[in-house]
Design a protein around this motif. Structure first.
Motif, short mmCIF file in Angstrom:
data_model
loop_
_atom_site.label_atom_id
_atom_site.label_comp_id
_atom_site.label_asym_id
_atom_site.label_seq_id
_atom_site.Cartn_x
_atom_site.Cartn_y
_atom_site.Cartn_z
N TYR A 109 0.83 -1.21 0.00
CA TYR A 109 0.00 0.00 0.00
C TYR A 109 0.86 1.25 0.00
CZ TYR A 109 -3.60 -3.26 1.38
OH TYR A 109 -4.45 -4.33 1.40
N LEU B 151 -1.77 4.97 9.73
CA LEU B 151 -2.48 3.96 8.94
C LEU B 151 -1.51 2.89 8.44
CD1 LEU B 151 -4.90 6.32 6.96
CD2 LEU B 151 -5.50 4.80 8.85
N PHE C 58 -1.62 -1.15 9.39
CA PHE C 58 -1.74 -2.20 8.36
C PHE C 58 -0.61 -3.23 8.48
CE2 PHE C 58 -4.95 -1.68 4.85
CZ PHE C 58 -5.75 -0.78 5.52
N TYR D 230 -1.84 -7.04 7.62
CA TYR D 230 -2.54 -6.77 6.36
C TYR D 230 -1.57 -6.36 5.25
CZ TYR D 230 -6.41 -6.87 9.58
OH TYR D 230 -7.28 -7.28 10.55
N ALA D 231 -0.33 -6.09 5.64
CA ALA D 231 0.67 -5.69 4.66
C ALA D 231 2.04 -6.12 5.15
CB ALA D 231 0.65 -4.17 4.47
N VAL E 13 4.54 -1.09 3.60
CA VAL E 13 3.76 0.04 3.10
C VAL E 13 4.68 1.25 3.01
CG1 VAL E 13 1.69 -0.79 4.32
CG2 VAL E 13 3.01 1.09 5.28
N ARG F 82 -3.83 -11.97 3.69
CA ARG F 82 -3.82 -11.48 2.32
C ARG F 82 -4.11 -12.63 1.37
NH1 ARG F 82 -2.27 -6.54 1.38
NH2 ARG F 82 -1.91 -7.05 -0.79
N ILE G 98 -7.40 -8.30 0.84
CA ILE G 98 -7.34 -8.66 2.25
C ILE G 98 -8.56 -9.53 2.57
CG2 ILE G 98 -7.77 -7.71 4.55
CD1 ILE G 98 -6.07 -5.31 3.77
N SER H 172 -13.23 0.22 3.63
CA SER H 172 -12.04 -0.64 3.70
C SER H 172 -11.24 -0.37 4.96
CB SER H 172 -11.13 -0.39 2.48
OG SER H 172 -11.81 -0.66 1.28
N LEU H 173 -10.93 0.90 5.20
CA LEU H 173 -10.10 1.24 6.36
C LEU H 173 -10.85 0.93 7.65
CD1 LEU H 173 -8.62 4.62 5.06
CD2 LEU H 173 -7.42 2.46 5.27
N VAL I 243 -10.88 -2.86 8.27
CA VAL I 243 -9.56 -3.35 8.69
C VAL I 243 -9.30 -3.00 10.16
CG1 VAL I 243 -7.07 -2.93 8.42
CG2 VAL I 243 -8.47 -3.47 6.42
N THR J 255 -7.95 -3.30 -2.78
CA THR J 255 -7.56 -1.89 -2.91
C THR J 255 -7.03 -1.62 -4.31
OG1 THR J 255 -6.99 -1.96 -0.58
CG2 THR J 255 -6.17 -0.07 -1.84
#
Lengths: 339, 339
Positions: free
Chosen positions: A80, A120, A124, A129-130, A133, B4, B10, B119-120, B123, B191
């Motif tokens: 992201y 943010l 994440f 979730y990531a 980023v 993921r 996600i 989305s945010l 999450v 996303t």
């Protein structure tokens, strides 16, 4: 909930790290006291583009790309991009995101956008979730001046409380916590509420934003049970000289004395007297380049171990000001620590 | 990473629920085919305010407050407000957030902002960073028209490919997954990247945004391994009649036929012929009111069980257009399912 502490703070248990940063600034910022901490100082603030807006976008693009390259991973590894700027419709961020091609969330919190992006991004990564980023923001004196104030050619007189929008972009690569903790980590996120004490002068942003900074810092300290001296430095985004003084005084009334370890990015980025920058720098490039330049390098070197970075935003528009509205402010805090 | 799936999606394992929604629209939207699904239809699109910007902000404020009240919790239980709108510097969202007093992240993705907010928010709830969040967006025909196009008094002629900015605000309360799954859940978030196929006509947003919708839908289906028919409805934000057709055709080239279960909020919110709305509605209020009104009520009733909501944004500014730039688009998808 274990991931929350107090009323507005998140504890990032996995301690996401800042793996690399890039800062790029214009010539005026390169003549300021923090010159040595910036990765690239442009000789020409158009950066070879035919408009200031495109110049700003190209600087943001450079910061993001360079930050990824430095760490030595491909951009396809970045899940992201959280980015924003001061221009209407986030022009700089949108057009940079078009070139960069990473899944993109545009965000806006005026000059608080840098810590919004860090918050943010860190959440994440912490939540799984990531893997990686990028959080990045930019601003440009000439694109901001003509959008928010007057055409440059008009040569208007500046107020003594005015601030000077920083020409610069900063990007931060956040990833999972790292072997041997050789990188600084984001440990806490305190998200601000909008605060408005009725300031109506768009040339006095420091006074408009100070109540938000005070609220977020006081809540962060209360939520975490930390004292101001826990941090080597408490850093506000761009309150400038006037807003910095107000913040110190107002926090004293909350019982917190931060005078000995307080630094404002806006106040410190220029030689304000010699460079004619009024109360100091502003813009969401200000905390971005000081954060990804000066603070990150001091943290990597070990000169700083614990920093609370609190970028502050004045949430006005020229329309709301013309309609007689006062200027709301907001501030988001992230704790960055060597552990 | 288990959270993921594929390259841009996600999986929200805890399945955060949409616990309540509120939609408020102007008189024109109230005369459209979806009238019965909106919670409040204003008789006067100024909502008693002395400017269109303040009217829009008051509508957003109403949507958020009413959505919280409906579920019967206090606003101090809401950890975050993710909100945005189309106005410069997010005036509507900022001023609404000032009144609401919930920790606030401002976001901007043009008309894609509604699914960015969802989305945010989803999450943050899924990751355990929040018990409750509100995701909300708004737009207003009269504030958007004068900011992006011409003063209303000028009475300019509209192009046949033009869309009509929806006057409306929608808010959604997201919380942890609920007993007996009586609420719809957000199960996946895909996303988008910024896509630009070189469209330069700001009166043809549908064509500018369609490639982004196609990209995000195709990636979502590929990431999840789902076929289009898995969903009762694939819903785009506001491509309008023209963009809807382009999206269908382009997805066919990717091997996906969505013609039988495809719905565009913009195309459906007005009687386009009778109401003189060109290709349909637009604005980040469009997907917000159709999503929190029509779709949510159909999901609650069980008429719909699986919806892929894909709000789409055209990331232009009047400055970038005047500087000869083409119009980048972006689209974010959220899967909303009864389980």
């Amino acid at each position: 909930m274990a991931k929350r502490k107090g009323i507005q703070t998140i504890v990032l248990e996995s301690k996401p790290c800042i793996l690399s940063t890039t800062s790029i600034v214009g010539p005026k910022e390169g003549n300021g006291p923090l010159r040595e901490f910036f990765d690239l100082v442009l000789e020409d603030d158009t950066n070879g583009m035919n408009s200031f807006e495109k110049a700003e976008s190209s600087m943001l693009n450079f910061a993001v790309s360079d930050c990824i390259n430095k760490y030595g991973i491909g951009k396809e590894s970045i899940n992201y991009l959280f980015a924003g700027d001061l221009l209407n419709q986030l022009t700089s961020a949108n057009f940079a995101a078009r070139q960069i091609g990473i899944p993109f969330y545009g965000i806006y919190g005026a000059c608080s956008t840098f810590t919004e992006a860090l918050s943010l991004g860190a959440v994440f990564v912490d939540g799984g979730y990531a893997d990686y980023v990028i959080s990045a923001t930019s601003s440009h004196f000439s694109s901001a001046e003509r959008q928010f104030r007057f055409p440059l050619e008009f040569g208007n007189q500046r107020s003594t409380t005015s601030q000077w929008t920083v020409t610069g972009a900063g990007a931060v690569l956040i990833g999972k916590s790292n072997e041997n903790y050789k990188f600084p980590c984001i440990t806490h996120v305190t998200t601000g509420k909008v605060k408005d004490y009725g300031v109506t002068d768009p040339n006095n942003m420091g006074a408009a934003m100070a109540p938000a900074a005070v609220d977020t810092i006081a809540i962060h300290l209360s939520d975490t049970g930390r004292k101001p001296e826990y941090y080597d430095l408490i850093v506000t985004g761009d309150l400038g000289r006037l807003g910095r003084g107000l913040t110190e005084d107002l926090l004293l009334k909350h019982g917190y004395n931060i005078k000995d370890n307080y630094f404002d990015c806006g106040e410190q980025i220029y030689y304000n007297q010699e460079q004619n920058t009024g109360c100091g720098g502003s813009g969401c490039g200000c905390s971005a380049v000081v954060g990804s330049g000066y603070l990150y390098k001091k943290l990597m070197k070990g000169d700083l171990k614990r920093v609370l970075l609190v970028a502050t935003g004045a949430l006005l528009s020229s329309t709301s000001t013309m309609q007689g509205e006062s200027i709301p402010g907001i501030a988001h805090a992230v704790a960055i620590e060597r552990i």
